[in-house]
Enzyme design. Structure first.
Site, short mmCIF file in Angstrom:
data_model
loop_
_atom_site.label_atom_id
_atom_site.label_comp_id
_atom_site.label_asym_id
_atom_site.label_seq_id
_atom_site.Cartn_x
_atom_site.Cartn_y
_atom_site.Cartn_z
N LYS A 11 32.30 -6.04 2.96
CA LYS A 11 32.55 -6.72 4.25
C LYS A 11 33.89 -7.46 4.19
O LYS A 11 34.82 -6.97 3.55
CB LYS A 11 31.38 -7.65 4.60
CG LYS A 11 30.04 -6.89 4.56
CD LYS A 11 28.90 -7.64 5.18
CE LYS A 11 27.64 -6.79 5.07
NZ LYS A 11 26.48 -7.42 5.70
N HIS A 96 28.14 0.21 11.46
CA HIS A 96 27.44 -0.96 10.90
C HIS A 96 27.03 -1.90 12.03
O HIS A 96 27.77 -2.06 13.01
CB HIS A 96 28.35 -1.68 9.90
CG HIS A 96 27.61 -2.68 9.07
ND1 HIS A 96 27.26 -3.92 9.55
CD2 HIS A 96 27.10 -2.59 7.82
CE1 HIS A 96 26.58 -4.56 8.61
NE2 HIS A 96 26.47 -3.79 7.55
N GLU A 98 27.14 -4.98 12.31
CA GLU A 98 28.10 -6.05 12.62
C GLU A 98 29.20 -5.52 13.53
O GLU A 98 29.73 -6.26 14.36
CB GLU A 98 28.68 -6.61 11.30
CG GLU A 98 27.64 -7.47 10.60
CD GLU A 98 27.72 -7.47 9.07
OE1 GLU A 98 28.76 -7.08 8.52
OE2 GLU A 98 26.71 -7.88 8.45
P1 13P Z 1 23.22 -7.94 2.59
O1 13P Z 1 22.91 -7.12 1.35
O2 13P Z 1 24.19 -9.05 2.32
O3 13P Z 1 22.01 -8.34 3.32
O4 13P Z 1 24.03 -6.94 3.57
C1 13P Z 1 23.55 -5.68 3.81
C2 13P Z 1 24.57 -4.92 4.58
O5 13P Z 1 24.82 -5.20 5.74
C3 13P Z 1 25.29 -3.84 3.89
O6 13P Z 1 26.04 -3.08 4.77
#
Ligand code: 13P
Length: 251
Positions: A11, A96, A98
């Site tokens: 990220k 994704h 997000e």
């Molecule tokens: P986390 O493992 O921090 O919950 O994030 C998962 C994720 O969105 C991977 O793309």
């Protein structure tokens, strides 16, 4: 044969030097992981070329976190698939939650992005998953099925050989709240059935389906033991080489 994959989505974390250090540590420790488990890291765009260098000679593949929906030109701030491939990427994550949630990524945009990524020989890690409200309303199967239909059904069975699906329930991302192995397995089985109905049993059998959402060394074993969970897309725990590798050793 279905591939097992553990992929780290960094990220928007790490500076370039921190990213290089993390990549080097992952590459060094990757020799301890089973040969049958593929490893992928997805750093921010700015890190790609230097992380590619740091991963050289290791089994760890490089992925982007996103790509542009155009090939080149006047699209300020965007990064095209050819740029990613030339920086050393062999995969890109797409869709994704997000990006869907904060950047208005739509199914139509995703169709374009998947098309361009596959044309540039990039494997696609296509993310799906319901939010809490949808889960509580019992709509998770429907939501995930629609996300797959609206985008991946525009492609061929041949294209699917280069697609990995990642099921990431939004309520489990970064919250510390993991889907139980049963919850994850039932939706992974549903995803495989959706793929089988559209693309045939063999494509579905060969399709790698990853789980993502607070996956960590302490719960990876139970999740990966499920028949339809073929690995993980890891966020927070991918920022520590030891944790990331421990997850990869959980098969
Ligand atoms: P986390 O493992 O921090 O919950 O994030 C998962 C994720 O969105 C991977 O793309």
């Amino acid at each position: 044969m279905r591939k097992h994959i553990v992929a780290g989505n960094w990220k928007m974390n790490t500076t370039v030097p921190e990213g290089i250090e993390l990549a080097k540590a992952v590459a060094a420790k990757s020799v301890e992981t089973p040969e049958s488990v593929g490893l992928i890291v997805a750093p921010p765009f700015t890190h790609l070329a230097s992380v590619a260098e740091a991963l050289k000679g290791s089994k760890v593949a490089l992925s982007a976190q996103n790509c542009a929906d155009h090939t080149k030109g006047a699209y300020t701030g965007e990064v095209a698939v050819d740029m990613l491939a030339s920086a050393g990427c062999t995969y890109t994550i797409l869709g994704h939650s997000e990006r869907r949630q904060y950047y208005g990524e739509t199914d139509q945009t995703l169709v374009e992005k998947v098309k361009l990524a596959l044309a540039a020989n990039l494997g696609v890690i296509f993310c799906v998953g319901e939010n809490l409200e949808q889960r509580e309303a019992g709509k998770h199967f429907e939501v995930v099925t629609d996300q797959i239909k609206n985008v991946l059904f525009q492609f061929s069975a041949e294209d699917m050989k280069n697609v990995v699906i990642a099921y990431e329930p939004v309520w489990a991302i970064g919250t510390g709240k993991t889907a139980s192995a049963e919850q994850a397995q039932e939706i992974h089985a549903c995803i495989r059935k959706v793929v089988a109905d559209q693309f045939g049993a063999q494509v579905a059998e060969d399709m790698t389906i990853l789980y993502g959402g607070s996956c960590k060394p302490s719960n990876a074993k139970e999740l990966f033991a499920c028949p339809d969970i073929d690995g993980g897309l890891i966020g927070g725990a991918a920022l520590k080489a030891d944790d990331f590798i421990a997850i990869a050793m959980s098969f």
